[in-house]
Motif scaffolding. Structure first.
Motif, PDB file in Angstrom:
ATOM      1  N   ALA A 194       0.754  -1.386   0.064  1.00 26.20           N
ATOM      2  CA  ALA A 194      -0.219  -0.126  -0.137  1.00 26.20           C
ATOM      3  C   ALA A 194       0.778   1.120  -0.029  1.00 26.20           C
ATOM      4  O   ALA A 194       0.828   2.262  -0.592  1.00 26.20           O
ATOM      5  CB  ALA A 194      -0.983   0.033   1.208  1.00 26.20           C
ATOM      6  N   LEU A 195       1.931   1.209   0.769  1.00 25.22           N
ATOM      7  CA  LEU A 195       2.744   2.298   1.055  1.00 25.22           C
ATOM      8  C   LEU A 195       3.463   2.503  -0.225  1.00 25.22           C
ATOM      9  O   LEU A 195       3.804   3.639  -0.766  1.00 25.22           O
ATOM     10  CB  LEU A 195       3.593   2.229   1.923  1.00 25.22           C
ATOM     11  CG  LEU A 195       4.630   3.494   2.586  1.00 25.22           C
ATOM     12  CD1 LEU A 195       3.915   4.767   2.675  1.00 25.22           C
ATOM     13  CD2 LEU A 195       5.470   3.267   3.685  1.00 25.22           C
ATOM     14  N   ALA A 196       4.190   1.503  -0.966  1.00 28.15           N
ATOM     15  CA  ALA A 196       4.694   1.688  -2.204  1.00 28.15           C
ATOM     16  C   ALA A 196       3.816   2.372  -3.258  1.00 28.15           C
ATOM     17  O   ALA A 196       4.509   2.959  -4.052  1.00 28.15           O
ATOM     18  CB  ALA A 196       5.362   0.104  -2.673  1.00 28.15           C
ATOM     19  N   ILE A 197       2.628   1.762  -3.354  1.00 27.58           N
ATOM     20  CA  ILE A 197       1.906   2.116  -4.349  1.00 27.58           C
ATOM     21  C   ILE A 197       1.519   3.648  -4.173  1.00 27.58           C
ATOM     22  O   ILE A 197       1.613   4.497  -5.123  1.00 27.58           O
ATOM     23  CB  ILE A 197       0.496   1.420  -4.284  1.00 27.58           C
ATOM     24  CG1 ILE A 197       0.679  -0.050  -4.676  1.00 27.58           C
ATOM     25  CG2 ILE A 197      -0.684   2.379  -5.107  1.00 27.58           C
ATOM     26  CD1 ILE A 197      -0.617  -0.842  -4.789  1.00 27.58           C
ATOM     27  N   ALA A 198       1.546   4.111  -2.910  1.00 24.48           N
ATOM     28  CA  ALA A 198       1.054   5.512  -2.654  1.00 24.48           C
ATOM     29  C   ALA A 198       2.230   6.282  -3.118  1.00 24.48           C
ATOM     30  O   ALA A 198       2.243   7.381  -3.612  1.00 24.48           O
ATOM     31  CB  ALA A 198       1.054   5.590  -1.097  1.00 24.48           C
ATOM     32  N   PHE A 212      -4.804  10.263   5.304  1.00 26.25           N
ATOM     33  CA  PHE A 212      -4.508   9.462   6.454  1.00 26.25           C
ATOM     34  C   PHE A 212      -4.176   8.085   6.325  1.00 26.25           C
ATOM     35  O   PHE A 212      -3.577   7.612   7.042  1.00 26.25           O
ATOM     36  CB  PHE A 212      -5.539   9.641   7.573  1.00 26.25           C
ATOM     37  CG  PHE A 212      -6.660   8.816   7.568  1.00 26.25           C
ATOM     38  CD1 PHE A 212      -6.798   7.480   8.285  1.00 26.25           C
ATOM     39  CD2 PHE A 212      -7.693   9.044   6.658  1.00 26.25           C
ATOM     40  CE1 PHE A 212      -7.534   6.513   8.317  1.00 26.25           C
ATOM     41  CE2 PHE A 212      -8.776   7.910   6.570  1.00 26.25           C
ATOM     42  CZ  PHE A 212      -8.884   6.768   7.591  1.00 26.25           C
ATOM     43  N   GLN A 213      -4.752   7.407   5.221  1.00 33.38           N
ATOM     44  CA  GLN A 213      -4.424   5.984   5.183  1.00 33.38           C
ATOM     45  C   GLN A 213      -3.018   5.806   4.711  1.00 33.38           C
ATOM     46  O   GLN A 213      -2.538   4.741   5.334  1.00 33.38           O
ATOM     47  CB  GLN A 213      -5.406   5.602   3.775  1.00 33.38           C
ATOM     48  CG  GLN A 213      -6.749   5.288   4.064  1.00 33.38           C
ATOM     49  CD  GLN A 213      -7.663   6.715   3.859  1.00 33.38           C
ATOM     50  OE1 GLN A 213      -7.058   7.653   3.305  1.00 33.38           O
ATOM     51  NE2 GLN A 213      -8.944   6.744   3.466  1.00 33.38           N
ATOM     52  N   THR A 214      -2.430   6.590   4.002  1.00 30.90           N
ATOM     53  CA  THR A 214      -0.940   6.551   3.736  1.00 30.90           C
ATOM     54  C   THR A 214      -0.129   6.426   5.103  1.00 30.90           C
ATOM     55  O   THR A 214       0.531   5.576   5.220  1.00 30.90           O
ATOM     56  CB  THR A 214      -0.708   7.447   2.960  1.00 30.90           C
ATOM     57  OG1 THR A 214      -1.363   7.716   1.624  1.00 30.90           O
ATOM     58  CG2 THR A 214       0.862   7.750   2.581  1.00 30.90           C
ATOM     59  N   TRP A 215      -0.435   7.545   5.677  1.00 29.05           N
ATOM     60  CA  TRP A 215       0.181   7.336   7.170  1.00 29.05           C
ATOM     61  C   TRP A 215       0.042   6.302   8.132  1.00 29.05           C
ATOM     62  O   TRP A 215       0.602   5.722   8.712  1.00 29.05           O
ATOM     63  CB  TRP A 215      -0.069   8.709   7.965  1.00 29.05           C
ATOM     64  CG  TRP A 215       0.332   9.890   7.253  1.00 29.05           C
ATOM     65  CD1 TRP A 215      -0.514  10.827   6.397  1.00 29.05           C
ATOM     66  CD2 TRP A 215       1.715  10.422   6.909  1.00 29.05           C
ATOM     67  NE1 TRP A 215       0.442  11.782   5.728  1.00 29.05           N
ATOM     68  CE2 TRP A 215       1.908  11.309   6.177  1.00 29.05           C
ATOM     69  CE3 TRP A 215       2.883   9.792   7.476  1.00 29.05           C
ATOM     70  CZ2 TRP A 215       2.982  12.197   5.873  1.00 29.05           C
ATOM     71  CZ3 TRP A 215       4.264  10.459   6.953  1.00 29.05           C
ATOM     72  CH2 TRP A 215       4.139  11.796   6.207  1.00 29.05           C
ATOM     73  N   PHE A 216      -1.343   5.951   7.818  1.00 26.46           N
ATOM     74  CA  PHE A 216      -1.810   4.529   8.943  1.00 26.46           C
ATOM     75  C   PHE A 216      -0.948   3.241   8.483  1.00 26.46           C
ATOM     76  O   PHE A 216      -0.351   2.598   9.172  1.00 26.46           O
ATOM     77  CB  PHE A 216      -3.185   4.117   8.634  1.00 26.46           C
ATOM     78  CG  PHE A 216      -3.655   3.066   9.369  1.00 26.46           C
ATOM     79  CD1 PHE A 216      -3.815   3.272  10.802  1.00 26.46           C
ATOM     80  CD2 PHE A 216      -3.769   1.687   8.733  1.00 26.46           C
ATOM     81  CE1 PHE A 216      -4.156   1.885  11.148  1.00 26.46           C
ATOM     82  CE2 PHE A 216      -4.127   0.563   9.350  1.00 26.46           C
ATOM     83  CZ  PHE A 216      -4.266   0.756  10.732  1.00 26.46           C
TER      84      PHE A 216
END
Length: 318
Positions: A194-198, A212-216
């Motif tokens: 998820a973080l890599a996609i972001a 906020f989903q990225t930081w979560f």
């Protein structure tokens, strides 16, 4: 499997990651052994390895490998990237044989080959990556009932292992420490993806760090990695490196692909023959792991007079 440029980039990054990570096991094990001579061993709860330069070399090497692995998830699906970790088994086992003197029997070589063959079978029949245009899409997949149930089960089992079984059986049962790392690792990979996609979308012009989903997902990655690092150090300090690597690989890969199947529904678009082939690949990997495990036992029994191997044999009664 497609031959898009993204898949090629993902494969190259994943292979590079395995080379770095496989080497890091050896450097960290050497550092743990040195620190154990002058302080409390990591397997007994000590942290003297933090003062050992060789351990930090292994740590840096592992970080480089993990960064490459992190980047690979931005380009290719988890079902394709994760099995390529089999190469780290080969690197770790061969280097352990020559550097750590942890003897690798001929059956161990066959076991390594089987691990690679099984991984190739999985890679060749891996599903295509679904198109993701926002980290919110990953978040909606993560909060679906199926993945929430999986996450709850993983957390419950991990907590039981950490607080009930690790203090009692961690020094004698390899699966305790490795099980914690593997279970939490499956959640780590989902968050890493998820973080890599972001980050990939952010670099392409669509800033995902406003959500906020990225930081979560970032907090989950950091927390799970620190937890895995702690228990992996305990496992490395207590058991044979050439056994830890394949067992950790098999368990980690199994849980990760299972989690990816639930969260990203990787198998929904595949034919039954493709799924069966991937399952056969897993059986091949498991067979290779069994042979590698047995080869270590045979090598240890053949050299009972070496004090280092004898002590590890006593600890490695799984």
């Amino acid at each position: 499997m497609g031959v898009s440029s993204d898949n090629v980039h993902g494969l190259v990054l994943a292979l590079s990651s395995s080379l770095f990570i496989g080497s890091s096991f050896i450097a960290k094990k050497k550092g743990l052994k040195r620190s154990g001579r002058s302080g409390v061993r990591a397997g007994l709860g000590g942290f003297s390895y933090l003062y050992e330069p060789l351990w930090w070399l292994g740590m840096i090497t592992m970080i480089v490998g993990e960064i490459a692995n992190f980047a690979a998830y931005a380009f290719a699906p988890a079902v394709l990237v994760t099995p390529l970790g089999a190469l780290s088994i080969i690197v770790s086992a061969v280097l352990a044989h020559f550097i750590l003197k942890e003897r690798l029997h001929i059956f161990g070589v066959v076991g390594c080959v089987l691990c690679v063959v099984g991984s190739v079978a999985i890679v060749l029949h891996a599903p295509q990556e679904r198109a993701i245009e926002s980290v919110k899409q990953v978040w909606y997949l993560a909060i679906e009932p199926g993945f929430l149930v999986y996450t709850s089960v993983v957390l419950c089992i991990s907590l039981v292992l950490m607080f009930r079984y690790a203090p009692r059986y961690g020094q004698t049962h390899l699966l305790i420490y490795v099980g914690i790392c593997s279970l939490m690792g499956s959640l780590t990979v989902m968050s890493v993806k998820a973080l890599a996609i972001a980050m990939k979308l952010t670099f392409s012009g669509s800033n995902q760090f406003v959500y906020f989903q990225t930081w979560f997902f970032t907090v989950v990655v950091v927390s799970c990695c620190l937890l895995q690092l702690n228990y992996l150090n305990k496992a490395l300090d207590t058991f044979n490196t050439a056994v830890i690597s394949p067992v950790y690989y098999v368990m980690f890969t199994t849980f990760t692909i299972f989690a990816s199947m639930i969260m990203f529904k990787d198998w929904d678009s595949q034919k039954a023959s493709q799924i069966v082939t991937q399952l056969c690949g897993f059986v091949t990997i498991l067979s290779g792991t069994f042979l590698l495990h047995r080869s270590i036992d045979m090598a240890q029994n053949n050299v009972p007079n070496e004090p280092e191997i004898t002590s590890e044999t006593n600890l490695n009664s799984v």
